[in-house]
Design a protein around this motif. Structure first.
Motif, mmCIF file in Angstrom:
data_model
loop_
_atom_site.group_PDB
_atom_site.id
_atom_site.type_symbol
_atom_site.label_atom_id
_atom_site.label_comp_id
_atom_site.label_asym_id
_atom_site.label_seq_id
_atom_site.Cartn_x
_atom_site.Cartn_y
_atom_site.Cartn_z
ATOM 1 N N VAL A 125 -16.927 -5.323 -4.876
ATOM 2 C CA VAL A 125 -16.299 -5.473 -6.187
ATOM 3 C C VAL A 125 -15.243 -6.564 -6.107
ATOM 4 N N THR A 126 -15.323 -7.504 -7.035
ATOM 5 C CA THR A 126 -14.346 -8.596 -7.095
ATOM 6 C C THR A 126 -13.565 -8.580 -8.400
ATOM 7 N N GLY A 127 -13.919 -7.701 -9.305
ATOM 8 C CA GLY A 127 -13.231 -7.595 -10.580
ATOM 9 C C GLY A 127 -13.986 -6.650 -11.490
ATOM 10 N N SER A 128 -13.475 -6.522 -12.710
ATOM 11 C CA SER A 128 -14.091 -5.611 -13.677
ATOM 12 C C SER A 128 -13.761 -6.084 -15.077
ATOM 13 N N ILE A 129 -14.671 -5.893 -15.978
ATOM 14 C CA ILE A 129 -14.398 -6.189 -17.383
ATOM 15 C C ILE A 129 -13.651 -5.020 -18.018
ATOM 16 N N SER A 130 -14.038 -3.803 -17.673
ATOM 17 C CA SER A 130 -13.447 -2.620 -18.304
ATOM 18 C C SER A 130 -12.187 -2.112 -17.601
ATOM 19 N N HIS A 131 -11.998 -2.446 -16.312
ATOM 20 C CA HIS A 131 -10.858 -1.923 -15.553
ATOM 21 C C HIS A 131 -10.179 -3.033 -14.738
ATOM 22 N N GLU A 132 -10.037 -4.209 -15.292
ATOM 23 C CA GLU A 132 -9.513 -5.358 -14.547
ATOM 24 C C GLU A 132 -8.169 -5.024 -13.892
ATOM 25 N N GLY A 133 -8.125 -5.261 -12.570
ATOM 26 C CA GLY A 133 -6.910 -5.003 -11.812
ATOM 27 C C GLY A 133 -6.733 -3.566 -11.367
ATOM 28 N N ARG A 134 -7.574 -2.674 -11.833
ATOM 29 C CA ARG A 134 -7.500 -1.258 -11.426
ATOM 30 C C ARG A 134 -8.910 -0.682 -11.294
ATOM 31 N N GLU A 135 -9.758 -1.447 -10.641
ATOM 32 C CA GLU A 135 -11.157 -1.058 -10.470
ATOM 33 C C GLU A 135 -11.244 0.293 -9.748
ATOM 34 N N PRO A 136 -12.109 1.193 -10.246
ATOM 35 C CA PRO A 136 -12.191 2.515 -9.630
ATOM 36 C C PRO A 136 -12.883 2.522 -8.265
ATOM 37 N N TRP A 137 -13.670 1.486 -7.950
ATOM 38 C CA TRP A 137 -14.377 1.407 -6.680
ATOM 39 C C TRP A 137 -14.229 -0.005 -6.120
ATOM 40 N N ASP A 138 -14.285 -0.111 -4.807
ATOM 41 C CA ASP A 138 -14.143 -1.415 -4.150
ATOM 42 C C ASP A 138 -15.449 -1.944 -3.594
ATOM 43 N N GLY A 139 -16.466 -1.105 -3.515
ATOM 44 C CA GLY A 139 -17.749 -1.563 -3.016
ATOM 45 C C GLY A 139 -18.836 -0.537 -3.268
ATOM 46 N N ILE A 140 -20.061 -1.045 -3.318
ATOM 47 C CA ILE A 140 -21.232 -0.211 -3.567
ATOM 48 C C ILE A 140 -22.292 -0.581 -2.534
ATOM 49 N N ALA A 141 -22.869 0.417 -1.909
ATOM 50 C CA ALA A 141 -23.984 0.192 -0.989
ATOM 51 C C ALA A 141 -25.224 0.837 -1.579
#
Length: 106
Positions: free
Chosen positions: A45-61
């Motif tokens: 995760v490098t960013g979010s449209i819905s949670h910019e700056g407070r992303e609920p997750w940092d990575g997905i496998a």
């Protein structure tokens, strides 16, 4: 085809960059050698449209196995146990979903 989707949140004391380096440089070698693993993808995760700056997750496998028996055997193997132990030491929260994939395009 069975796909395992894993969402991880980094430890509060780690930067996003530190977490991404841990995943790619330290953890990927464990997961890549799981028995009967058909495909493995990591999305950082490098960013979010819905949670910019407070992303609920940092990575997905995403890990693909032919069937549930192959997944269970992989997690039960010595390699699988080592991969799970390594992962548990380096994140603050984890969500694991076992899914049945239905490819609709591609």
């Amino acid at each position: 085809m069975i796909k395992v989707v894993v969402l991880l949140r980094r430890p509060q004391t780690w930067t996003r960059e530190r977490f991404h380096r841990w995943w790619l440089d330290e953890h990927v070698p464990y997961a890549k050698v799981l028995p009967d693993l058909k495909k493995y993808r990591v999305c950082l995760v490098t960013g979010s449209i819905s949670h910019e700056g407070r992303e609920p997750w940092d990575g997905i496998a995403e890990l693909w196995f032919e069937n549930r028996a192959a997944l269970d055997a992989a997690w039960s193997s010595e390699v699988g146990k080592a991969a799970l132990a390594h992962s548990r030491e380096s994140h603050s929260e984890r969500l694991v979903l076992i899914t049945e994939e239905h490819a609709l395009i591609g």
